[in-house]
Design an enzyme around this catalytic site. Structure first.
Site, PDB file in Angstrom:
ATOM      1  N   SER A  51       0.771  -1.235   0.000  1.00 54.33           N
ATOM      2  CA  SER A  51       0.000   0.000   0.000  1.00 54.33           C
ATOM      3  C   SER A  51       0.804   1.289   0.000  1.00 54.33           C
ATOM      4  O   SER A  51       0.209   2.372  -0.048  1.00 54.33           O
ATOM      5  CB  SER A  51      -0.939  -0.016   1.212  1.00 54.33           C
ATOM      6  OG  SER A  51      -0.295  -0.529   2.371  1.00 54.33           O
ATOM      7  N   CYS A  52       2.147   1.230   0.037  1.00 52.41           N
ATOM      8  CA  CYS A  52       2.935   2.466   0.023  1.00 52.41           C
ATOM      9  C   CYS A  52       2.689   3.188  -1.310  1.00 52.41           C
ATOM     10  O   CYS A  52       2.854   2.595  -2.373  1.00 52.41           O
ATOM     11  CB  CYS A  52       4.424   2.154   0.196  1.00 52.41           C
ATOM     12  SG  CYS A  52       5.450   3.632   0.111  1.00 52.41           S
ATOM     13  N   CYS A 106     -23.497  36.138  20.688  1.00 50.37           N
ATOM     14  CA  CYS A 106     -23.327  36.730  19.354  1.00 50.37           C
ATOM     15  C   CYS A 106     -22.552  38.044  19.434  1.00 50.37           C
ATOM     16  O   CYS A 106     -22.876  38.929  20.242  1.00 50.37           O
ATOM     17  CB  CYS A 106     -24.698  36.962  18.712  1.00 50.37           C
ATOM     18  SG  CYS A 106     -24.581  37.633  17.038  1.00 50.37           S
ATOM     19  N   CYS A 133     -20.147  29.839  12.433  1.00 52.11           N
ATOM     20  CA  CYS A 133     -20.232  30.738  13.608  1.00 52.11           C
ATOM     21  C   CYS A 133     -19.082  30.459  14.576  1.00 52.11           C
ATOM     22  O   CYS A 133     -18.962  29.365  15.110  1.00 52.11           O
ATOM     23  CB  CYS A 133     -21.565  30.544  14.326  1.00 52.11           C
ATOM     24  SG  CYS A 133     -21.661  31.565  15.810  1.00 52.11           S
TER      25      CYS A 133
END
Ligand SMILES: Cc1cc2nc3c(=O)[nH]c(=O)nc-3n(C[C@H](O)[C@H](O)[C@H](O)COP(=O)(O)O)c2cc1C
Length: 405
Positions: free
Chosen positions: A141-142, A348, A390
Site C-alpha cells: 500500500s505504500c 453573538c 459561527c
C-alpha cells in the site's frame, strides 16, 4: 512499565493486546530503540518500519516531509515521500528476537515488502517469523517510490495481485497475517475480499493517501522540494481520518474480518471513532512524530474513562456500534428537517460571518437587525452551514419532524 489498564485489554483476531493502541509502521518504529521506548510508555504493540530484502536498495531523499499546520502549530495534514527501512534483515532479526524476549506482553508485528516476485515475500516473511515476530504485515500500500518498482500500492490497487502475494505468504507462515490496504483505489471491498480469500487473518487500513501538498508561489516548486523537484507523496495526519473511517466502515459492513484502523489518530476520541466504525484496534504514526510517543498515556486514560462513563464493558463492546447508522443516501429520512436557531444569542458578537455565508453559499435566511441575529425560518433550508461557520457557537440546528410548526 505502567500496569496495563484491564478495561482496555482486547483482542484482534488471534492477537492479545493490553490496550488497542499500536504504533504504525513508520519513523517511530524505524529502530529497536524507538520500539522499546514506546513499549515502556505503554503502547500495546508496534509494527516495524517496513523491512525489505537486503537485495532491495532503499535510498531516501532530503527533505522528504511537508506539512499543513494551523497558527498554533497544531498539525492538520502531513506529506511524506519517505521510503522503507534502511536497516538490513540481520538488524531486524536481532532486534525482533531481543524485543520479543524483553517485552513478552507487547505485540511486535514485522511489516514487510519485497519485489513483485511472491517467492521473495515468502522468504522475508519466513525470516521475520523465525526471528520471533508475533505477526507479519504485508505492505501492499505504500503510494510513493515503490509503485514505480511494481510493489507497494501497485500491488494493493489490484485484487488479483493482493490475492497472489497474500496466498504465497500464507503458505509459509503460521503466525497471524495482516494485509495493509491502500485508500488510493475506487472500491476497497474487492481488494479486502481478495486479501481475506488469500488467507489474511486481519486487515489494516489505511496507508497514506496519494497527494501533492502544495506549491511555493515564489519559486513555483512543489513541496517538499528536493533540489527543485518533488514526487507525489503520502498524506497522513488529522486530515485523512475521514478517509480512514470511511474505508474501515466499508470493509466492516461487508466482511467479518478483524480490522485495525489507521489514519489521523491523535486523540483517544479518534481511536474510539475507529472502533465504533468497526475496528478492533488502531495504529498511530504521524501523531507520534508530531507530539511524541508519550501521547499513549492520555489516549489510554481517555479511552478507558470514556468506556467507563458510557458503561461499555470494554473495547469490543464499543466495536461497530456506529455501523447500523450508516445507510444508503436514498434511505436517509426526508421526514425530519433541521432548522438553524439562535441557541445562544448572548454569545453573538454581530461579526456577520453567518449572514455572508448564508447569503453567498446558502439561502439568504440570516440578517442582523440592530446587531441582533434574525433567522428567517421560511427561507432556512436546514443545510447547517451557519452553525459551522459561527465562531462563537451561537447557532444550533434544531430537529423538527416534517409538518410540525
Ligand atoms: C514518514 C512516514 C513514513 C511511513 N512509512 C511507512 C512504512 O514504512 N510502511 C508502512 O506500511 N507505512 C508507512 N507509513 C504510513 C503509516 O504507517 C500510516 O499508515 C499513515 O501514515 C496513516 O496513519 P497516521 O495518520 O497515523 O500517520 C509512513 C507514514 C509516514 C508519515
Amino acid at each position: 512499565m505502567p500496569a496495563p489498564d484491564l478495561t482496555l485489554k482486547t483482542t484482534i483476531g488471534p492477537l492479545r493486546l493490553v490496550n488497542p493502541f499500536l504504533l504504525a509502521s513508520g519513523p517511530p518504529t524505524a529502530s529497536g530503540e524507538q520500539i522499546r521506548h514506546a513499549f515502556r510508555l505503554g503502547w500495546a504493540g508496534a509494527v516495524t518500519k517496513t523491512i525489505v530484502p537486503d537485495t532491495m536498495k532503499i535510498q531516501d531523499v532530503s527533505p522528504r516531509f511537508a506539512v499543513w499546520k494551523d497558527e498554533n502549530l497544531r498539525l492538520l495534514g502531513f506529506e511524506n515521500i519517505e521510503l522503507l527501512s534502511r536497516k538490513n534483515e540481520s538488524y531486524w532479526t536481532t532486534e525482533i528476537a531481543a524485543i520479543r524476549e524483553d517485552y513478552p506482553d507487547q505485540v511486535l508485528i514485522a511489516s514487510i515488502m519485497a519485489s513483485p516476485d511472491p517467492v521473495e515475500w515468502q522468504a522475508l516473511a519466513g525470516t521475520m517469523q523465525d526471528a520471533g515476530a508475533d505477526a507479519i504485515e504485508l505492505n501492499v500500500s505504500c503510494p510513493h517510490g515503490m509503485p514505480e518498482r511494481g510493489v507497494g500500492a501497485a500491488i494493493g490497487q489490484h485484487a488479483d495481485l493482493v490475492n497472489n502475494v497474500t496466498r504465497a505468504v500464507r503458505q509459509v507462515i503460521h503466525v497471524p497475517l495482516v494485509v495493509k490496504l491502500t485508500p488510493n483505489i475506487t472500491d476497497i471491498v474487492p481488494v479486502a475480499q481478495a486479501a481475506v480469500t488469500g488467507g489474511a487473518d486481519i486487515l489494516s487500513a489505511i496507508n497514506s493517501v496519494q497527494c501533492l501538498m502544495g506549491i511555493d508561489l515564489e519559486t513555483l516548486e512543489p513541496v517538499p522540494s528536493v533540489a527543485g523537484s518533488t514526487a507525489y507523496g503520502g498524506y497522513s495526519g488529522p486530515a485523512v481520518k475521514p478517509i480512514g473511517l470511511r474505508v474501515i466502515s466499508q470493509i466492516a459492513r461487508e466482511l467479518p474480518v478483524p480490522l485495525i484502523g489507521i489514519g489521523g489518530i491523535s486523540r483517544w476520541q479518534d481511536a474510539a471513532e475507529y472502533i465504533a466504525a468497526g475496528a478492533s484496534a488502531v495504529q498511530v504514526c504521524t501523531a507520534v512524530m508530531w507530539d511524541g510517543a508519550g501521547i499513549i498515556r492520555e489516549m489510554n486514560a481517555g479511552l478507558s474513562g470514556y468506556l467507563a462513563r458510557r458503561k461499555f464493558a470494554g473495547v469490543s463492546d464499543l466495536k461497530g456500534r456506529a455501523l447500523p447508522c450508516i445507510a444508503a443516501h436514498a434511505a436517509l429520512s426526508r421526514a425530519t428537517r433541521s432548522h438553524a436557531t439562535a441557541g445562544f444569542p448572548e454569545r453573538c458578537t454581530s461579526c456577520g460571518r453567518c449572514v455572508i455565508s448564508c447569503r453567498d453559499g446558502g439561502y439568504h435566511a440570516i440578517s442582523l437587525e440592530d446587531r441582533r441575529l434574525v433567522i428567517d425560518a421560511r427561507r432556512c433550508d436546514g443545510c447547517s452551514l451557519c452553525s459551522h461557520i459561527c465562531p462563537e457557537g451561537v447557532i444550533v440546528m434544531q430537529v423538527r419532524t416534517h409538518g410540525s410548526g
